[in-house]
Structures are given as structure tokens and as C-alpha cells.
Design a protein around this motif. Structure first.
Motif, PDB file in Angstrom:
ATOM      1  N   ALA A 245     -22.003  23.429 111.272  1.00  0.00           N
ATOM      2  CA  ALA A 245     -23.259  22.462 111.137  1.00  0.00           C
ATOM      3  C   ALA A 245     -23.658  22.709 109.544  1.00  0.00           C
ATOM      4  CB  ALA A 245     -24.101  22.343 111.933  1.00  0.00           C
ATOM      5  N   ILE A 246     -24.072  24.129 109.688  1.00  0.00           N
ATOM      6  CA  ILE A 246     -24.767  24.681 108.184  1.00  0.00           C
ATOM      7  C   ILE A 246     -23.972  24.688 107.189  1.00  0.00           C
ATOM      8  CG2 ILE A 246     -25.921  26.888 107.306  1.00  0.00           C
ATOM      9  CD1 ILE A 246     -26.852  27.499 110.329  1.00  0.00           C
ATOM     10  N   PHE A 247     -22.590  25.553 107.627  1.00  0.00           N
ATOM     11  CA  PHE A 247     -21.977  25.658 106.155  1.00  0.00           C
ATOM     12  C   PHE A 247     -20.982  24.516 105.799  1.00  0.00           C
ATOM     13  CE2 PHE A 247     -22.590  29.844 107.896  1.00  0.00           C
ATOM     14  CZ  PHE A 247     -23.023  30.499 106.738  1.00  0.00           C
ATOM     15  N   GLY A 248     -20.831  23.550 106.678  1.00  0.00           N
ATOM     16  CA  GLY A 248     -20.242  22.266 106.488  1.00  0.00           C
ATOM     17  C   GLY A 248     -20.851  21.458 105.662  1.00  0.00           C
ATOM     18  N   HIS A 249     -22.378  21.349 106.014  1.00  0.00           N
ATOM     19  CA  HIS A 249     -23.316  20.556 105.037  1.00  0.00           C
ATOM     20  C   HIS A 249     -23.596  21.287 103.820  1.00  0.00           C
ATOM     21  CE1 HIS A 249     -27.456  19.833 103.556  1.00  0.00           C
ATOM     22  NE2 HIS A 249     -27.092  18.562 103.920  1.00  0.00           N
ATOM     23  N   LYS A 250     -23.542  22.472 103.445  1.00  0.00           N
ATOM     24  CA  LYS A 250     -23.462  23.176 102.450  1.00  0.00           C
ATOM     25  C   LYS A 250     -22.211  22.901 101.220  1.00  0.00           C
ATOM     26  CE  LYS A 250     -26.405  27.262 103.077  1.00  0.00           C
ATOM     27  NZ  LYS A 250     -27.176  27.133 101.715  1.00  0.00           N
ATOM     28  N   LEU A 251     -21.134  22.946 102.026  1.00  0.00           N
ATOM     29  CA  LEU A 251     -19.957  22.697 101.097  1.00  0.00           C
ATOM     30  C   LEU A 251     -19.792  21.376 100.959  1.00  0.00           C
ATOM     31  CD1 LEU A 251     -17.485  25.194 102.949  1.00  0.00           C
ATOM     32  CD2 LEU A 251     -18.319  25.534 100.902  1.00  0.00           C
ATOM     33  N   TRP A 252     -20.170  20.606 101.773  1.00  0.00           N
ATOM     34  CA  TRP A 252     -20.101  19.058 101.439  1.00  0.00           C
ATOM     35  C   TRP A 252     -21.155  18.557 100.184  1.00  0.00           C
ATOM     36  CZ3 TRP A 252     -17.229  15.338 103.550  1.00  0.00           C
ATOM     37  CH2 TRP A 252     -17.407  14.130 103.441  1.00  0.00           C
ATOM     38  N   THR A 253     -22.086  19.097 100.068  1.00  0.00           N
ATOM     39  CA  THR A 253     -22.945  18.996  98.932  1.00  0.00           C
ATOM     40  C   THR A 253     -22.204  19.759  97.502  1.00  0.00           C
ATOM     41  OG1 THR A 253     -24.311  20.981  99.310  1.00  0.00           O
ATOM     42  CG2 THR A 253     -25.103  18.831 100.178  1.00  0.00           C
ATOM     43  N   VAL A 254     -21.582  20.604  97.682  1.00  0.00           N
ATOM     44  CA  VAL A 254     -20.853  21.268  96.758  1.00  0.00           C
ATOM     45  C   VAL A 254     -19.816  20.548  96.080  1.00  0.00           C
ATOM     46  CG1 VAL A 254     -20.127  23.330  95.569  1.00  0.00           C
ATOM     47  CG2 VAL A 254     -21.972  23.457  96.730  1.00  0.00           C
ATOM     48  N   TYR A 255     -18.701  20.331  97.110  1.00  0.00           N
ATOM     49  CA  TYR A 255     -17.360  19.760  97.004  1.00  0.00           C
ATOM     50  C   TYR A 255     -16.757  19.542  98.163  1.00  0.00           C
ATOM     51  CZ  TYR A 255     -13.155  19.225  94.124  1.00  0.00           C
ATOM     52  OH  TYR A 255     -11.922  18.547  93.762  1.00  0.00           O
ATOM     53  N   HIS A 256     -17.141  18.245  98.640  1.00  0.00           N
ATOM     54  CA  HIS A 256     -16.530  17.582  99.914  1.00  0.00           C
ATOM     55  C   HIS A 256     -15.138  17.774 100.251  1.00  0.00           C
ATOM     56  CE1 HIS A 256     -16.489  13.905  97.645  1.00  0.00           C
ATOM     57  NE2 HIS A 256     -15.346  13.510  98.535  1.00  0.00           N
ATOM     58  N   ALA A 262     -10.782  22.565 104.985  1.00  0.00           N
ATOM     59  CA  ALA A 262     -11.173  23.675 106.050  1.00  0.00           C
ATOM     60  C   ALA A 262     -10.699  22.980 107.537  1.00  0.00           C
ATOM     61  CB  ALA A 262     -12.723  24.026 105.965  1.00  0.00           C
ATOM     62  N   VAL A 263     -11.041  21.611 107.581  1.00  0.00           N
ATOM     63  CA  VAL A 263     -10.369  20.964 108.769  1.00  0.00           C
ATOM     64  C   VAL A 263      -9.021  21.066 108.949  1.00  0.00           C
ATOM     65  CG1 VAL A 263     -10.471  18.821 110.089  1.00  0.00           C
ATOM     66  CG2 VAL A 263     -12.450  19.456 108.899  1.00  0.00           C
ATOM     67  N   GLY A 383     -18.928  30.517 102.412  1.00  0.00           N
ATOM     68  CA  GLY A 383     -19.264  29.529 103.300  1.00  0.00           C
ATOM     69  C   GLY A 383     -17.746  28.652 103.815  1.00  0.00           C
ATOM     70  N   PHE A 384     -16.741  28.590 103.057  1.00  0.00           N
ATOM     71  CA  PHE A 384     -15.661  28.020 103.311  1.00  0.00           C
ATOM     72  C   PHE A 384     -14.767  29.196 104.438  1.00  0.00           C
ATOM     73  CE2 PHE A 384     -11.137  27.914 103.211  1.00  0.00           C
ATOM     74  CZ  PHE A 384     -10.859  26.440 103.270  1.00  0.00           C
ATOM     75  N   LEU A 391     -14.241  26.672 112.836  1.00  0.00           N
ATOM     76  CA  LEU A 391     -13.464  25.421 113.233  1.00  0.00           C
ATOM     77  C   LEU A 391     -12.362  26.080 113.965  1.00  0.00           C
ATOM     78  CD1 LEU A 391     -13.466  23.052 110.035  1.00  0.00           C
ATOM     79  CD2 LEU A 391     -14.446  22.666 112.200  1.00  0.00           C
ATOM     80  N   THR A 392     -11.897  27.074 113.692  1.00  0.00           N
ATOM     81  CA  THR A 392     -10.869  27.753 114.451  1.00  0.00           C
ATOM     82  C   THR A 392     -11.351  28.704 115.641  1.00  0.00           C
ATOM     83  OG1 THR A 392     -10.883  29.712 112.966  1.00  0.00           O
ATOM     84  CG2 THR A 392      -9.531  27.918 112.308  1.00  0.00           C
ATOM     85  N   TRP A 393     -12.480  28.162 116.292  1.00  0.00           N
ATOM     86  CA  TRP A 393     -12.765  28.654 117.420  1.00  0.00           C
ATOM     87  C   TRP A 393     -11.826  29.138 118.488  1.00  0.00           C
ATOM     88  CZ3 TRP A 393     -13.385  27.084 122.486  1.00  0.00           C
ATOM     89  CH2 TRP A 393     -13.940  27.927 123.211  1.00  0.00           C
ATOM     90  N   PHE A 394     -11.003  28.110 118.728  1.00  0.00           N
ATOM     91  CA  PHE A 394      -9.985  28.027 119.569  1.00  0.00           C
ATOM     92  C   PHE A 394      -8.853  29.053 119.353  1.00  0.00           C
ATOM     93  CE2 PHE A 394      -5.712  26.742 121.143  1.00  0.00           C
ATOM     94  CZ  PHE A 394      -5.704  26.644 122.463  1.00  0.00           C
TER      95      PHE A 394
END
Length: 741
Positions: A245-256, A262-263, A383-384, A391-394
């Protein structure tokens, strides 16, 4: 001075004398090292020579592998459905095992610890975000200055680092407390269910090969693994969600576009991890089983050390232990190769190697165009990495997830098995049991542990002292076990005394397997415990008057088990007799139930000569207990009012057979009126053949007399010899000397 010089000379001579031996040892060591190196070099050369051949074989087999893969594609939907079904069952097991904790008596403490841990998770996310924000000016001012701004950025970074460390420490101790709370509840619940309604006994008698193995491990070690994995996986998943949630929002504002990348990387990593390690759950379950098997073998060796030594069974025990160890090593090696494959891939995609490079390659054009500073470039990389890790928790927790589902299944299987023992057997497969003032059987049929019928249609009231006669394997002990409420395999109705009013002196004496005081040994299982003076007097009655003094007193803590302190079976039986006597004393606590009946299952067989009289005198005459005894002869009939004889029925060949339905194989009569039946006369197989052919009416002048097994032991009692010849005489035939059975 001369003496010192002589000593120095002798020392030098001894040193020189040792030089040849040292040189010889050095030569041998050098030769051994050289041989080892030569062997390794030869093996390496042999392996290198085999590489082209192995590569060629692989290339030849590759088209076949591709073809088999293509043929297996149509089966994928079925495999996917089976996998989804297994996953659904896994989540059901997780709910069945974990949900009762949040409804149990420890739920309040669990909720408090969970709320604290969640608060620390939120605080940790806040501090982590601030730490990343503080890193950007630190990196920027380190390159561009000024110096004062750089030191201010360093101070801010250090403050947030200290705060992060404190939050991490508090979070860890809170999670540890939550783990221990869950483990305490789960182990306690399993142990309570294990002991409830004598489930431990039912498990031992359960002949189903599919029952859960190694219950000790499932009741102790598995809850520990389950509790640790539950907390770790939950909070790691929560931490991953916060990071996404946190770093996804940060990276989205810089370069989505970086978020999409990452996904994609995370999905690929998770899929490869699953494909490479999907057999880990099965291997972990096998590892648990093999480890427990070896531990059980070693524990059995410790508890049966003397018996193994007397029987010279060391080779057999070692062979079993070696086999268990070989199974462990084989399983661990398989797990090692699986982890090897996972590590090769995960190291390539680890946050310290390939992953940090990917965002730099994407964002570096913006940096060179002057659109982002160098500090933000480093923040994008960090952040990446955090986003990809979340995202790679599994994939990151794959080993823990597989272990968690495996352990949950083991615990759930144990719960299902023990709860299944609590359910009543279907009508006709168990003896219907009720409580009453007098023990009685009504049309009771009893099956032994092998499921073989040993008693048929028994109807009797145990309102008088009863001697149960019969040969070995006739079913005498099973009657006592039904009366004690520890066995119900059969049919019919049984009225049993309330718990605490029936005690059993078994042939195999049980004493606590852990060190405890003598007073505790004398009082376990009793509703009340007499005072010390009474306990010492009872010990004198059973000829153990010096035992309390030998062990330091009634309340002295012991360092050894009582099986080691008094290893003799006769002394152990007399100690058990003392406990039964203390339960039967008339001056117990007012209102507490008193044992009305004492069952003696051939317990006097392990006592010294003469102490059998002691047992029955104390219980029957001194304390007035109602006795139900088992025996193979009638010499104990003088202590009983009635005799219940269990007969072993035989066929025409004289072989034992199972009684037919409704065919009684017992007789009940007053003790003073009991008369053994005459031995049954049957023809031998050869005699029957000759009679059938009409060649002989009475071969060899008489019929061969074959005694049925049911009546061998029910002859008149044998008197104790008065002389040292050791040949007792039968009371009805004093001139016929025979060995007793």
C-alpha cells in the motif's frame, strides 16, 4: 646444578628419540592426504568424462519429455480442480484448528496481545515510511551540500533509525507472547482431549493403520510449530500488505509503469517457486514422521534398557535405529535438493541482486533528463524492492506456508481421531454401561483386543466376593476391565460402580514415570489422602516399613523414578497394594466415596511366597473389601463367596473354539459347592480314522484321553510345599506328585 643438567639432557634425548616416530606419522599423514586428493581428482575427471555422455542422453530424451508434457496438457484442468479442492480443504482445517482459540478461556489474553501487535505493525509502517523519507535528503545533501543540511539530515535519519529499532523490539516481544499463548492453549487442549475419557487407551487399542502416528509429537512439537507459523505468517502477510500500500502509492506517483513491472516480477517469482517446491509439504510431513520414529526408538531403549540388556537385543534395537536414521537422512536430502533448486532461482531474483537493478534501468532516463534528483533515484530503488518483496510474500514464505498447512493437517487429524473416540460405537458393537450401587452384567458378550469373542451371554451380579476361574486367554481379565470401565468391546448391558468405588490390583504394576515424593505415589488417583502416620502404618502392613526411611521420608523429593528406586516387581506390587489399602481405610474424608470393590487380576503372582496370604487377609478380613479376583486354580476360593468359571469351548479335535451366539461358556455357583467338571474324553485323529473304518473299537486297548484346555487349570488347588523339595502335592491325590502349571 648437575641434576638439572642431567634432566635437560634426558629431555633432549627423549625429543630426539621421538623424531623418527613424528616423521613417520607426518609421512603417513601426507600419504593419506595425497591419496584423498588423488581420489577426488580421479572422481572429478571421471565426472567430467561422463558429462558429454549425460548431455547427449538428455538431448536424446528431450523430445520424449516434450511429447509427454504435451500429452499431459489435457489433464491440467482436472489437476487444477484437485489442487483447488485440496486448497479449500486446507483452509477448512485452518479454521477448524484455529477458531476455537478465539472462543476459549484464553481468548481475552489473545485479543489483547493481537491488538498490541497490530498497533506495532501500524507504528512500524509509519516509522519505516519516515525512515525512507529521511533517506532522500540524506543522499541528496551528501552530494550537493551544504554541510549543515547534510548533518541535519543525518541527525533526522538516526532518530528515525532508533525509533524503528525500538518499535521492532516491542513488536517482536509482543508476537512472542502471542505465540506462547496460542501454543499453551493448543497443547493443553490436545492433552486434555488425549486424557479425557481414556482416549489414550482407546488410541493404543485402535488397530486402524490410518490413525495418526506419533501422538506425543502431535501433542507437543506440532502445536509449537503451528503457533510460530500462525503468528509469523499472519504478521508477515500484514507487513507485506502495508508495504504494497505505502510503496505502491509512492512509485505510482513517480512512474506508474514500475508498479506494473513489480507485479509481473512478483507473479513470475511466485509461480516458479510453486512449480519448483510443490512437493515440500509431503517431504516435511515425512520428515516429522521419521524424526519422531527415531526419537520413539531411543526413548523406548532408555525405558527398557535393562530388559534389552538381559535379552541381548542391542543388535535389533540398533538395526531399527539405523533404519530410522537412514529414512531421516534420505528425506532431509530430498528437502535439501528441493531447497537447492529454489535457492538458485530466488538468489537470482533476490532484493540484493537483480530486483534493485530493474527500477534503475527504467527510471535512469528521467534522472539524466534532470527530472528527478539522485536521492529520489535511490528512494525509487528501495521502494521497488519493498513493493516486490511485499508482492512476493507467497514465494518468500513458501517454506513456512507448506510447513503450516502440513502441521495444521497433522493437528486436525489428531483432533478428528480423538473426537471420534468420544462418539459412541454403534449399537451391538459396544457394551451399554450404566452406574448403580451393585456391579452386574446382563447378557454381556465380550470381545478381546483381537475382536474374538471370549465371553458369551454373561448374566451375573457381583454383590458377593467372586473368584473368576479360567485358563489363560479364557477372558478373565477382560471381565475385570469391563468392570473398571476401561473396555466396552462387545454387547449387552453392564451396571458399574461409580468412579472411585472400584480399584484394581493389576498383574502389571504402574508407577509414575517421573520423580515424585513417596506420599504422592501412595495417594495418586485417590479422592483423599490419609495423614503421614497412617501412611507409615500402611507401609508396615505391606512389609515396606523401611522404605520411607530409605528414600528420605514421605515428602522427600526424588531424583529418580520409582521404577528405578524399587526395581523389583514384588516390591512395586506391594507399594501398589499400599495405595489400594489407603483408599479403603474407613477413616477417610467424610462424604468421599470409598472403594466398595477391589479387583485382583492375578496380581499376587508377582509377590514373594507367603505374601499372597497377606494381600487377601488385609483386604478381605482387615478392611472388609468385596473382592473380585481372577485365577487359574481354586486355592483362593476360601476368600470368596461365589465362583464364576469361564470355560474355553473345544471342538471334536480338542482345539479351542469361539462360542456360538447364545452359547454360554460360563457357570456360576457358590464357592463351597463348586466342583470341577470331569475332563472331556475325545478320540485322537488316528483313533477316529480307525473307528470310522471299523477296524478298531478301542485302539491300543483304550481311548486316548485328551484334556480340553479349558479344564487343565481348574483342578483342585495345589498346597504349598512344606519341604524344600519343591514338589507340591494335590490335596485329593496326595501320592501323585506332579509339577504345577
Amino acid at each position: 646444578m648437575r641434576k638439572i643438567f642431567q634432566q635437560m639432557t634426558e629431555a633432549v634425548k627423549r625429543a630426539f628419540r621421538r623424531i623418527p616416530a613424528a616423521l613417520k606419522g607426518l609421512k603417513e599423514a601426507t600419504a593419506a592426504v595425497g591419496a584423498w586428493l588423488l581420489g577426488r581428482l580421479t572422481a572429478a575427471i571421471r565426472w567430467l568424462k561422463g558429462v558429454p555422455s549425460a548431455l547427449w542422453q538428455w538431448l536424446r530424451a528431450f523430445p520424449g519429455k516434450v511429447l509427454r508434457f504435451a500429452r499431459g496438457i489435457p489433464t491440467w484442468p482436472g489437476k487444477i480442480r484437485a489442487w483447488l479442492k485440496e486448497l479449500r480443504e486446507g483452509f477448512k482445517r485452518v479454521i477448524r484448528v484455529g477458531l476455537p482459540f478465539w472462543k476459549g478461556n484464553m481468548r481475552r489474553r489473545g485479543f489483547i496481545l493481537l491488538v498490541l501487535a497490530l498497533a506495532f505493525v501500524a507504528l512500524n509502517a509509519f516509522v519505516n515510511n519516515a525512515l525512507v523519507d529521511a533517506q532522500e535528503p540524506y543522499n541528496t545533501h551528501m552530494k550537493n551540500g551544504p554541510l549543515s543540511a547534510f548533518w541535519s539530515a543525518v541527525l533526522l535519519y538516526v532518530v528515525w533509525m532508533v525509533a524503528w529499532d525500538i518499535v521492532q523490539a516491542c513488536s517482536n516481544i509482543t508476537r512472542t507472547a502471542l505465540v506462547l499463548t496460542i501454543r499453551k492453549w493448543l497443547s493443553g487442549d490436545l492433552i486434555s482431549l488425549w486424557m479425557k475419557a481414556r482416549n489414550y487407551l482407546k488410541y493404543t487399542r485402535d488397530k486402524n493403520p490410518a490413525k495418526p502416528d506419533n501422538p506425543s509429537q502431535r501433542n507437543s512439537q506440532d502445536p509449537d510449530t503451528y503457533a510460530n507459523n500462525t503468528v509469523n505468517l499472519f504478521f508477515s502477510a500484514l507487513d507485506s500488505l502495508m508495504a504494497v500500500a505505502i510503496f505502491g502509492h509512492k512509485l505510482w506517483t513517480v512512474y506508474h509503469q514500475i508498479v506494473y513491472l513489480a507485479v509481473a516480477v512478483s507473479v513470475l517469482t511466485s509461480l516458479m517457486t510453486w512449480l519448483l517446491g510443490k512437493s515440500l509439504g509431503r517431504l516435511v510431513n515425512t520428515q516429522y514422521k521419521t524424526e519422531a520414529d527415531l526419537r520413539a526408538t531411543l526413548l523406548d531403549t532408555e525405558s527398557s534398557a535393562e530388559d534389552i540388556a538381559l535379552a541381548h537385543g542391542e543388535d535389533l534395537v540398533k538395526e531399527n535405529a539405523d533404519n530410522n536414521l537412514a529414512n531421516i537422512i534420505s528425506t532431509l536430502m530430498s528437502i535439501g535438493w528441493l531447497n537447492f533448486r529454489l535457492q538458485l532461482y530466488n538468489n537470482l531474483m533476490s532484493p540484493t541482486q537483480l530486483v534493485p537493478v530493474i527500477p534503475i534501468l527504467v527510471v535512469i532516463p528521467l534522472y539524466f533528463e534532470g527530472k528527478i534528483p539522485v536521492g529520489e533515484l535511490a528512494a525509487v530503488s528501495a521502494g521497488f524492492t519493498s513493493l516486490t518483496t511485499g508482492l512476493t510474500w507467497f514465494a518468500n514464505q513458501f517454506g513456512g506456508i507448506m510447513t503450516y498447512f502440513t502441521v495444521t493437517k497433522r493437528i486436525d487429524d489428531m483432533y478428528l481421531t480423538l473426537n471420534g473416540y468420544m462418539a459412541e460405537k454403534p449399537a451391538g458393537e459396544r457394551i451399554e454401561v450404566n452406574e448403580g450401587p451393585v456391579a452386574a452384567f446382563e447378557h454381556v458378550c465380550i470381545n478381546n483386543a483381537l475382536g474374538k469373542r471370549v465371553v458369551e451371554d454373561l448374566t451375573v451380579q457381583f454383590e458377593k466376593s467372586t473368584l473368576i476361574l479360567g485358563t489363560d486367554n479364557a477372558g478373565k481379565s477382560w471381565i475385570l476391565k469391563v468392570l473398571a470401565g476401561v473396555f466396552d468391546d462387545g454387547s449387552g448391558k453392564a451396571t458399574l460402580l461409580p468412579q472411585g468405588e472400584f480399584l484394581v490390583l493389576s498383574q502389571r504394576t504402574w508407577l509414575p514415570k517421573f520423580p515424585c515424593t513417596l506420599k504422592r505415589v501412595l495417594c495418586f488417583g485417590l479422592d483423599h489422602c490419609p495423614d503421614d502416620a497412617t501412611a507409615l502404618e500402611v507401609l508396615n502392613w505391606v512389609n515396606l516399613g523401611s522404605l520411607a526411611k530409605d528414600v528420605g521420608g514421605l515428602h522427600a523429593d526424588q531424583t529418580k523414578t520409582w521404577g528405578a528406586l524399587i526395581p523389583g516387581p514384588a516390591q512395586q506390587q506391594r507399594l501398589n497394594l499400599a495405595r489400594v489399602i489407603m483408599a479403603c481405610l474407613p477413616d477417610g474424608v467424610k462424604g468421599q466415596p470409598k472403594p466398595k470393590v477391589v479387583g485382583i487380576d492375578q496380581a499376587t503372582a508377582t509377590l514373594e511366597e507367603g505374601n499372597e496370604e497377606l494381600v487377601y487377609t488385609l483386604l478381605a478380613k482387615k478392611l472388609g473389601c468385596l473382592l473380585i479376583s481372577t485365577a487359574t486354580g481354586i486355592k483362593l476360593s476360601k476368600y470368596h463367596q461365589q465362583i464364576l468359571e469361564i470355560k474355553v469351548l473345544v471342538d471334536e479335535d480338542g482345539n479351542p473354539r469361539t462360542p456360538e451366539k447364545g452359547e454360554k461358556n460360563w457357570q456360576l455357583c457358590p464357592a463351597d459347592e463348586y466342583k470341577p467338571e470331569e475332563p472331556k474324553r475325545v478320540l485322537s485323529p488316528w483313533a477316529r480314522l480307525l473307528v470310522a473304518l471299523g477296524l478298531l473299537d478301542d485302539p491300543h486297548g483304550k481311548l486316548e484321553e485328551v484334556h480340553a484346555e479349558a479344564h487343565e487349570e481348574t483342578q483342585p488347588a495345589v498346597s504349598v510345599p512344606s519341604s524344600g523339595e519343591g514338589k507340591p502335592e494335590r490335596q485329593d491325590e496326595p501320592t501323585d506328585e506332579r509339577k504345577t502349571d
